[in-house]
Design an enzyme around this catalytic site. Structure first.
Site, short mmCIF file in Angstrom:
data_model
loop_
_atom_site.label_atom_id
_atom_site.label_comp_id
_atom_site.label_asym_id
_atom_site.label_seq_id
_atom_site.Cartn_x
_atom_site.Cartn_y
_atom_site.Cartn_z
N GLY A 193 -5.93 -2.83 7.80
CA GLY A 193 -6.75 -1.61 8.02
C GLY A 193 -7.84 -1.71 9.13
N ARG A 215 -15.22 -5.18 0.91
CA ARG A 215 -14.48 -4.89 2.24
C ARG A 215 -13.99 -3.36 1.87
NH1 ARG A 215 -8.81 -3.47 3.16
NH2 ARG A 215 -8.61 -3.81 5.30
N VAL A 216 -13.98 -2.51 3.03
CA VAL A 216 -13.32 -1.39 2.68
C VAL A 216 -12.39 -1.23 3.77
CG1 VAL A 216 -13.56 1.15 2.99
CG2 VAL A 216 -15.19 -0.21 1.70
N GLY A 217 -11.13 -0.79 3.84
CA GLY A 217 -9.91 -0.63 4.80
C GLY A 217 -9.96 0.85 5.43
N ASP A 218 -8.65 0.73 5.94
CA ASP A 218 -8.47 2.07 6.56
C ASP A 218 -8.23 3.28 5.70
OD1 ASP A 218 -6.21 0.78 5.85
OD2 ASP A 218 -5.28 2.23 7.18
N THR A 251 0.90 -1.30 -0.01
CA THR A 251 0.13 0.22 0.03
C THR A 251 0.81 1.30 -0.07
OG1 THR A 251 -1.87 -0.97 1.28
CG2 THR A 251 -1.38 1.34 1.64
N THR A 272 -0.25 2.13 7.18
CA THR A 272 -0.46 0.83 6.33
C THR A 272 -0.45 -0.36 7.35
OG1 THR A 272 1.08 -0.31 4.74
CG2 THR A 272 2.02 1.06 6.21
N GLY A 273 -0.92 -1.50 6.78
CA GLY A 273 -1.13 -2.85 7.52
C GLY A 273 -2.59 -3.17 7.50
#
Ligand code: ASP
Length: 311
Positions: free
Chosen positions: A228, A202-205, A174, A225-226
Site C-alpha cells: 500500500g 499502520r494505515v495502507g492505501d 486484500t 492491491t499490493g
C-alpha cells in the site's frame, strides 16, 4: 449495460495453500455483485455486496480472513466511493471489525467526514451495532504470526526500512470491486487487513481515496492491491482514472499504472483493476498472480483468473 470487476489481492503464489477456496471465493463474490446489479441495485450496492462476501469468506485478507499486526491485533482498513458526486467514506485501524466496508459506507453516508480511524471510529460505529469481533484473531492466525515472527528474527524474508518482514508467501487477499450500473453510476470499494507483521497503527492505501480506490462516473474507477505504501506514494488509482479521462481504455490505463509502480519500486509490488465507462475491464499486476474476476451484461460467461496464463 452494467457490470462489475473484482480482485482478491495481488501476490497470490502458485503454492497458495488453498487456491480452490480462493477461486471459489472470487466466483461467489462476483455472482453476489453481479446479481445485485441484475436485480436493479446501484453500483454502490454491487461493490458492497461483492466486498462483503469476500470479507465473510475467510479465504481473503479482509474481514474474517484478515492478517495480524506484529503484536497480534486484527486492524482493518476499508474505503468506498460514489463516482456520481465523488463522495467517499473510509475507515482505518478498526479493531477486529468483520465488515469494514459497511463501516466505510456509514462514514460516507452518515457523517461530514471522509476518513475515521481507531477508537473514535469504533465509538461512532457502535451506534450502528458495528463492534469488534473476537473471532478475527484465531489460534491458527496466532500460530502463523508466530512462525512469521520467528522468520523475521532469523533474518529470512525481505527486511523493509521499518524492520517489518514483508513475507511474500504470507501475502494475498486484500479485496476490492468496481462496478457500473445501468444508469451509468460507477463506484468502487476496498477492504483489507493490510499485511502480516505490519506495525499496529499502520494505515495502507486502502482507506486513502486516490491511492487505494477511486471512482468518477464520467470516466471510470479503479482499486489497487499490493504494498500500500507504493500506491499512496503514486496516488495509483487516481493516476489510472486520469488516464481514462484522457481517452485511454481500461486495460491500457491499468498497464500504465502498474508500469509506473514497477519503474519506481520494482516487481512484486502492486496490482490494479480498472473499469471504464464503456464497460471495459482492465487488470494489471507485477506479482506472480492476482485473483481477478469480471462479468458484464451481454457477456456469455464470467471471467475468473488468478495467474497470467489463466484464460
Ligand atoms: N494494499 C493493502 C495494504 O497495503 C494490502 C494488499 O493489497 O495486499 O494495506
Amino acid at each position: 449495460m452494467f457490470g462489475i470487476v473484482i480482485h482478491g489481492g495481488a501476490g497470490v503464489l502458485r503454492g497458495h495453500h488453498d487456491l480452490e477456496a480462493y477461486r471459489k471465493g472470487l466466483d461467489s463474490a462476483l455472482s453476489k455483485g453481479y446479481s445485485s446489479l441484475a436485480e436493479g441495485g446501484s453500483a454502490l450496492d454491487a461493490v458492497v455486496a461483492a466486498v462483503y462476501d469476500m470479507e465473510e469468506s475467510g479465504a481473503f485478507n479482509a474481514g474474517v480472513g484478515c492478517s495480524l499486526t506484529v503484536d497480534g491485533r486484527a486492524e482493518v482498513d476499508a474505503g468506498i466511493m460514489n463516482g456520481n458526486d465523488l463522495s467517499a467514506g473510509a475507515v482505518a485501524s478498526l479493531d477486529s471489525v468483520r465488515h469494514p466496508v459497511l463501516a466505510a459506507k456509514r462514514v460516507m453516508e452518515d457523517t461530514d467526514h471522509v476518513l475515521l480511524v481507531g477508537p473514535g471510529a469504533m465509538a461512532f460505529l457502535e451506534t450502528y451495532g458495528i463492534r469488534s469481533d473476537p473471532e478475527l484473531v484465531t489460534p491458527v492466525k496466532l500460530q502463523k504470526l508466530n512462525e512469521l515472527r520467528q522468520k523475521w528474527v532469523a533474518g529470512e524474508g525481505r527486511l523493509a526500512k521499518n524492520r517489518i518482514v514483508y513475507d511474500r508467501g504470507a501475502r494475498h487477499g486484500t479485496v476490492g470491486a468496481v462496478a457500473i450500473d445501468s444508469k451509468g453510476m460507477i463506484s468502487s470499494a476496498v477492504s483489507t487487513g493490510g499485511y502480516w507483521l505490519k506495525l499496529s497503527g499502520r494505515v495502507g492505501d486502502s482507506p486513502i481515496p486516490g491511492a487505494g480506490f477511486w471512482a468518477d462516473s464520467r470516466f471510470g474507477g479503479a482499486v489497487a492491491t499490493g504494498t500500500g505504501e507504493y500506491a499512496i506514494r503514486t496516488t495509483l488509482c487516481r493516476y489510472a482514472v486520469d488516464l481514462l479521462a484522457r481517452q485511454e481504455c481500461a486495460q491500457s490505463a491499468a498497464d500504465a499504472a502498474i508500469a509506473e509502480v514497477t519503474r519506481r519500486f520494482g516487481n512484486g509490488t502492486m496490482g490494479i483493476i480498472v473499469l471504464d465507462k464503456e464497460g471495459d475491464a482492465g487488470f494489471s499486476y507485477n506479482t506472480e498472480g492476482m485473483g481477478r474476476a469480471a462479468f458484464f451484461s451481454g457477456w456469455e460467461k464470467p471471467l475468473v483468473q488468478v495467474f497470467p496464463e489463466d484464460k
